[in-house]
Scaffold this motif. Structure first.
Motif, PDB file in Angstrom:
ATOM      1  N   THR A 107       0.835  -1.204   0.000  1.00  0.00           N
ATOM      2  CA  THR A 107       0.000   0.000   0.000  1.00  0.00           C
ATOM      3  C   THR A 107       0.869   1.253   0.000  1.00  0.00           C
ATOM      4  OG1 THR A 107      -1.731  -1.175   1.209  1.00  0.00           O
ATOM      5  CG2 THR A 107      -1.834   1.236   1.189  1.00  0.00           C
ATOM      6  N   LEU A 108       0.716   2.058  -1.059  1.00  0.00           N
ATOM      7  CA  LEU A 108       1.510   3.272  -1.225  1.00  0.00           C
ATOM      8  C   LEU A 108       0.640   4.526  -1.221  1.00  0.00           C
ATOM      9  CD1 LEU A 108       3.761   1.975  -4.173  1.00  0.00           C
ATOM     10  CD2 LEU A 108       4.281   1.908  -1.722  1.00  0.00           C
ATOM     11  N   THR A 109      -0.614   4.399  -0.854  1.00  0.00           N
ATOM     12  CA  THR A 109      -1.608   5.470  -1.004  1.00  0.00           C
ATOM     13  C   THR A 109      -1.175   6.783  -0.373  1.00  0.00           C
ATOM     14  OG1 THR A 109      -3.342   3.781  -0.953  1.00  0.00           O
ATOM     15  CG2 THR A 109      -4.019   6.072  -0.636  1.00  0.00           C
ATOM     16  N   ASP A 110      -0.669   6.747   0.822  1.00  0.00           N
ATOM     17  CA  ASP A 110      -0.390   7.975   1.563  1.00  0.00           C
ATOM     18  C   ASP A 110       1.052   8.463   1.410  1.00  0.00           C
ATOM     19  OD1 ASP A 110      -3.004   7.986   2.559  1.00  0.00           O
ATOM     20  OD2 ASP A 110      -2.451   6.615   4.175  1.00  0.00           O
ATOM     21  N   PHE A 111       1.800   7.833   0.521  1.00  0.00           N
ATOM     22  CA  PHE A 111       3.201   8.204   0.371  1.00  0.00           C
ATOM     23  C   PHE A 111       3.356   9.383  -0.585  1.00  0.00           C
ATOM     24  CE2 PHE A 111       4.951   3.686   1.416  1.00  0.00           C
ATOM     25  CZ  PHE A 111       4.387   3.792   2.676  1.00  0.00           C
ATOM     26  N   SER A 112       4.404  10.143  -0.411  1.00  0.00           N
ATOM     27  CA  SER A 112       4.706  11.272  -1.291  1.00  0.00           C
ATOM     28  C   SER A 112       4.882  10.796  -2.729  1.00  0.00           C
ATOM     29  CB  SER A 112       5.973  11.972  -0.816  1.00  0.00           C
ATOM     30  OG  SER A 112       6.429  12.890  -1.785  1.00  0.00           O
ATOM     31  N   PRO A 113       4.243  11.437  -3.708  1.00  0.00           N
ATOM     32  CA  PRO A 113       4.383  11.026  -5.114  1.00  0.00           C
ATOM     33  C   PRO A 113       5.833  11.059  -5.582  1.00  0.00           C
ATOM     34  CG  PRO A 113       2.557  12.560  -4.853  1.00  0.00           C
ATOM     35  CD  PRO A 113       3.295  12.548  -3.553  1.00  0.00           C
ATOM     36  N   GLU A 114       6.636  11.960  -5.035  1.00  0.00           N
ATOM     37  CA  GLU A 114       8.023  12.097  -5.481  1.00  0.00           C
ATOM     38  C   GLU A 114       8.854  10.846  -5.196  1.00  0.00           C
ATOM     39  OE1 GLU A 114       6.350  14.448  -3.830  1.00  0.00           O
ATOM     40  OE2 GLU A 114       6.125  15.833  -5.533  1.00  0.00           O
ATOM     41  N   LEU A 115       8.478  10.072  -4.171  1.00  0.00           N
ATOM     42  CA  LEU A 115       9.257   8.876  -3.838  1.00  0.00           C
ATOM     43  C   LEU A 115       9.188   7.847  -4.955  1.00  0.00           C
ATOM     44  CD1 LEU A 115       8.469   8.360  -0.044  1.00  0.00           C
ATOM     45  CD2 LEU A 115      10.605   9.132  -1.092  1.00  0.00           C
ATOM     46  N   LEU A 116       7.991   7.629  -5.497  1.00  0.00           N
ATOM     47  CA  LEU A 116       7.861   6.704  -6.625  1.00  0.00           C
ATOM     48  C   LEU A 116       8.605   7.223  -7.842  1.00  0.00           C
ATOM     49  CD1 LEU A 116       4.162   5.419  -6.572  1.00  0.00           C
ATOM     50  CD2 LEU A 116       6.238   4.069  -6.327  1.00  0.00           C
ATOM     51  N   GLN A 117       8.566   8.532  -8.033  1.00  0.00           N
ATOM     52  CA  GLN A 117       9.258   9.140  -9.165  1.00  0.00           C
ATOM     53  C   GLN A 117      10.768   8.886  -9.082  1.00  0.00           C
ATOM     54  OE1 GLN A 117       8.865  13.381  -9.305  1.00  0.00           O
ATOM     55  NE2 GLN A 117      10.266  13.633 -11.030  1.00  0.00           N
ATOM     56  N   VAL A 118      11.344   9.128  -7.917  1.00  0.00           N
ATOM     57  CA  VAL A 118      12.781   8.922  -7.729  1.00  0.00           C
ATOM     58  C   VAL A 118      13.144   7.452  -7.916  1.00  0.00           C
ATOM     59  CG1 VAL A 118      14.676   9.043  -6.059  1.00  0.00           C
ATOM     60  CG2 VAL A 118      13.022  10.913  -6.221  1.00  0.00           C
ATOM     61  N   LEU A 119      12.299   6.569  -7.384  1.00  0.00           N
ATOM     62  CA  LEU A 119      12.551   5.132  -7.511  1.00  0.00           C
ATOM     63  C   LEU A 119      12.578   4.715  -8.974  1.00  0.00           C
ATOM     64  CD1 LEU A 119      12.871   2.286  -6.369  1.00  0.00           C
ATOM     65  CD2 LEU A 119      10.373   2.170  -6.107  1.00  0.00           C
ATOM     66  N   LEU A 120      11.586   5.172  -9.748  1.00  0.00           N
ATOM     67  CA  LEU A 120      11.514   4.767 -11.150  1.00  0.00           C
ATOM     68  C   LEU A 120      12.646   5.379 -11.973  1.00  0.00           C
ATOM     69  CD1 LEU A 120       9.801   2.924 -12.827  1.00  0.00           C
ATOM     70  CD2 LEU A 120       8.366   4.846 -13.474  1.00  0.00           C
ATOM     71  N   GLU A 121      13.024   6.595 -11.653  1.00  0.00           N
ATOM     72  CA  GLU A 121      14.159   7.222 -12.344  1.00  0.00           C
ATOM     73  C   GLU A 121      15.439   6.423 -12.094  1.00  0.00           C
ATOM     74  OE1 GLU A 121      14.164  11.156 -10.793  1.00  0.00           O
ATOM     75  OE2 GLU A 121      12.700  11.933 -12.245  1.00  0.00           O
ATOM     76  N   LYS A 122      15.551   5.859 -10.905  1.00  0.00           N
ATOM     77  CA  LYS A 122      16.742   5.091 -10.539  1.00  0.00           C
ATOM     78  C   LYS A 122      16.910   3.854 -11.411  1.00  0.00           C
ATOM     79  CE  LYS A 122      19.866   4.242  -7.120  1.00  0.00           C
ATOM     80  NZ  LYS A 122      20.788   5.176  -6.471  1.00  0.00           N
ATOM     81  N   VAL A 123      15.780   3.231 -11.795  1.00  0.00           N
ATOM     82  CA  VAL A 123      15.852   1.943 -12.498  1.00  0.00           C
ATOM     83  C   VAL A 123      15.461   2.051 -13.968  1.00  0.00           C
ATOM     84  CG1 VAL A 123      15.381   0.697 -10.359  1.00  0.00           C
ATOM     85  CG2 VAL A 123      13.473   1.326 -11.842  1.00  0.00           C
ATOM     86  N   ALA A 124      15.170   3.257 -14.443  1.00  0.00           N
ATOM     87  CA  ALA A 124      14.604   3.437 -15.789  1.00  0.00           C
ATOM     88  C   ALA A 124      15.479   2.855 -16.889  1.00  0.00           C
ATOM     89  CB  ALA A 124      14.348   4.921 -16.054  1.00  0.00           C
ATOM     90  N   ALA A 125      16.783   2.928 -16.769  1.00  0.00           N
ATOM     91  CA  ALA A 125      17.673   2.529 -17.858  1.00  0.00           C
ATOM     92  C   ALA A 125      17.655   1.031 -18.141  1.00  0.00           C
ATOM     93  CB  ALA A 125      19.106   2.977 -17.552  1.00  0.00           C
ATOM     94  N   THR A 126      17.339   0.221 -17.130  1.00  0.00           N
ATOM     95  CA  THR A 126      17.429  -1.242 -17.300  1.00  0.00           C
ATOM     96  C   THR A 126      16.110  -1.976 -17.102  1.00  0.00           C
ATOM     97  OG1 THR A 126      18.054  -1.469 -14.961  1.00  0.00           O
ATOM     98  CG2 THR A 126      19.846  -1.290 -16.580  1.00  0.00           C
ATOM     99  N   LEU A 127      15.083  -1.307 -16.595  1.00  0.00           N
ATOM    100  CA  LEU A 127      13.853  -1.989 -16.176  1.00  0.00           C
ATOM    101  C   LEU A 127      13.124  -2.623 -17.358  1.00  0.00           C
ATOM    102  CD1 LEU A 127      12.331  -2.440 -13.497  1.00  0.00           C
ATOM    103  CD2 LEU A 127      10.850  -0.525 -14.135  1.00  0.00           C
TER     104      LEU A 127
END
Length: 438
Positions: free
Chosen positions: A329-349
């Motif tokens: 459950t990620l409902t109440d988490f800051s949207p920026e956290l998911l953004q940073v996570l996906l940017e971290k793995v974007a090149a290989t995911l």
């Protein structure tokens, strides 16, 4: 008109020899190498135990892939082969032509039998992972130790006579036998029996560990030191680790468990289902990872916003090919956290699973720019999240240009869920990128 298929010369020789086992024993030292596989198969299927025993002592190949012949393991054949090995192990000098160093009881080896005998042995390979170890010839001590490869599925409800006999044989010969397995699967077995079995196994041969049962955290802590000895593990799957409300040493157990990750220098694939013990402690596990992961799954559990922050900052996820956070459950988490996570793995995911995460419009919108740069992405699933039609349209616009994407799974927009003619439950939809379908 029927086609006559006369028996091959090898088959005729085998049938002739097996009519007189004394003749087999006399002929083995001079029998051409190419006759051995065919004759062994004839003896195996005909249950000629004495012939099998004798052939093992003169086996002219490094590996004997016995498991490739056994659709249903039977003790009589195993006993004959092990009796032959006992004779070998009791000898000070290796017989002149015997090269046997590996007895392979796994469901593999069909290529060997087909190549030498011309027979169709329909046995499928049981694993796609790299070999556990190369065959090692030993010139100084040619018979010690001998390697026995097996598949280990520890389930007390299905332990058969074959397995019990083999383990009793190995237990009496620990000095001269190395028991190896590539994949360890634990379904249901007491920790006492697990430790007894694994005390006979070369733990550094294991490449994959699956714990498919419900354990208390304290049970996993007992198992953890054994896991730490499996230094060549590439894939680790843990399911349903239960934290008791009365767990007095919970923090100590978590340290015991996560510290063993420091010893797993080849871990590439980490999957944990319902790891409730990691809530608020994910950083303790992440900082113990020694190598970059290729696949990470943390599913069906609660984590904190701090956990997600630590995950997005972890150096060892920058090469991820697969990320699965379904049921977190990620409902109440800051949207920026998911953004940073996906940017971290974007090149290989290549695979991304965010099913049933309670993701809101603002969170999905935050990751869309990063998602549009995941040029290796092949599958993306976001079912079970309550999203609007507007954000779904934005999602499709951002993913439409991804060259590798072949499959998207997404929910019906929330506007349709309230309509009388719409679905009464939150149903997923399927989108295939036709440009990527060959």
């Amino acid at each position: 008109m029927s086609i006559w298929n006369p028996p091959r010369l090898l088959d005729l020789v085998g049938m002739s020899l097996l009519r007189n086992e004394a003749l087999v024993f006399a002929a083995l030292e001079d029998l051409p190498t190419e006759f051995f596989p065919s004759l062994f198969m004839e003896a195996f299927h005909g249950r000629h135990s004495e012939t099998l025993k004798a052939m093992v002592q003169a086996w002219p190949f490094v590996r004997l892939p016995l498991g490739g012949l056994m659709e249903m393991p039977h003790v009589e054949t195993l006993q004959a082969v092990l009796d032959g090995l006992d004779v070998l192990l009791a000898q000070k000098d290796c017989p002149r032509r015997c090269k046997l160093r590996v007895l392979d009881l796994r469901n593999t080896g069909q290529d060997f039998w087909s190549m030498w005998s011309g027979s169709n042995v329909n046995v499928s390979s049981s694993s796609s992972m790299a070999p556990v170890a190369k065959d090692r010839s030993r010139t100084e001590q040619p018979l010690a130790p001998l390697e026995v490869f097996i598949e280990l599925c520890l389930n007390e409800g299905t332990m058969d006579e074959f397995f019990i006999y083999l383990m009793q044989w190995v237990e009496k010969r620990k000095v001269s036998i190395h028991l190896c397995c590539k994949k360890l699967k634990i379904v249901t077995m007491s920790m006492e029996n697990i430790m007894k079995v694994l005390s006979m196994v070369q733990l550094d041969c294991i490449q994959e560990v699956q714990v498919n049962c419900t354990w208390h955290l304290s049970t996993l802590a007992v198992f953890a030191p054994l896991l730490g000895q499996m230094g060549n593990v590439q894939r680790l799957l843990l399911s349903h680790i239960h934290v008791s409300a009365l767990e007095e040493q919970e923090q100590h157990h978590v340290v015991q468990i996560t510290s063993q990750f420091l010893r797993l220098h080849h871990l590439r694939d980490l999957r944990m289902e319902s790891p409730s013990f990691l809530q608020g402690r994910l950083d303790k596990m992440l900082r113990c990872l020694k190598t970059p992961l290729e696949n990470l799954a943390i599913t069906h559990c609660l984590i904190t916003e701090s956990d997600l922050k630590h995950l997005s900052q972890c150096l060892n996820i920058s090469q991820l090919k697969g990320l699965d956070l379904s049921g977190v459950t990620l409902t109440d988490f800051s949207p920026e956290l998911l953004q940073v996570l996906l940017e971290k793995v974007a090149a290989t995911l290549q695979e991304l699973d965010l099913n049933l995460c309670g993701i809101m419009d603002c969170q999905l919108e935050a990751i869309l720019p990063a998602l549009s740069h995941c040029f290796q992405l092949r599958t993306f699933s976001i079912c079970g999240n309550l999203l609007s039609m507007v954000i779904m349209e934005k999602l499709l616009r951002h993913t439409h240009g991804l060259p590798s994407l072949i499959l998207e799974l997404y929910p019906a927009p929330r506007e349709k869920l309230g309509r009388k003619d719409g679905p009464s439950v939150h149903m997923g939809s399927l989108f295939l990128n036709s440009q990527c379908v060959p």
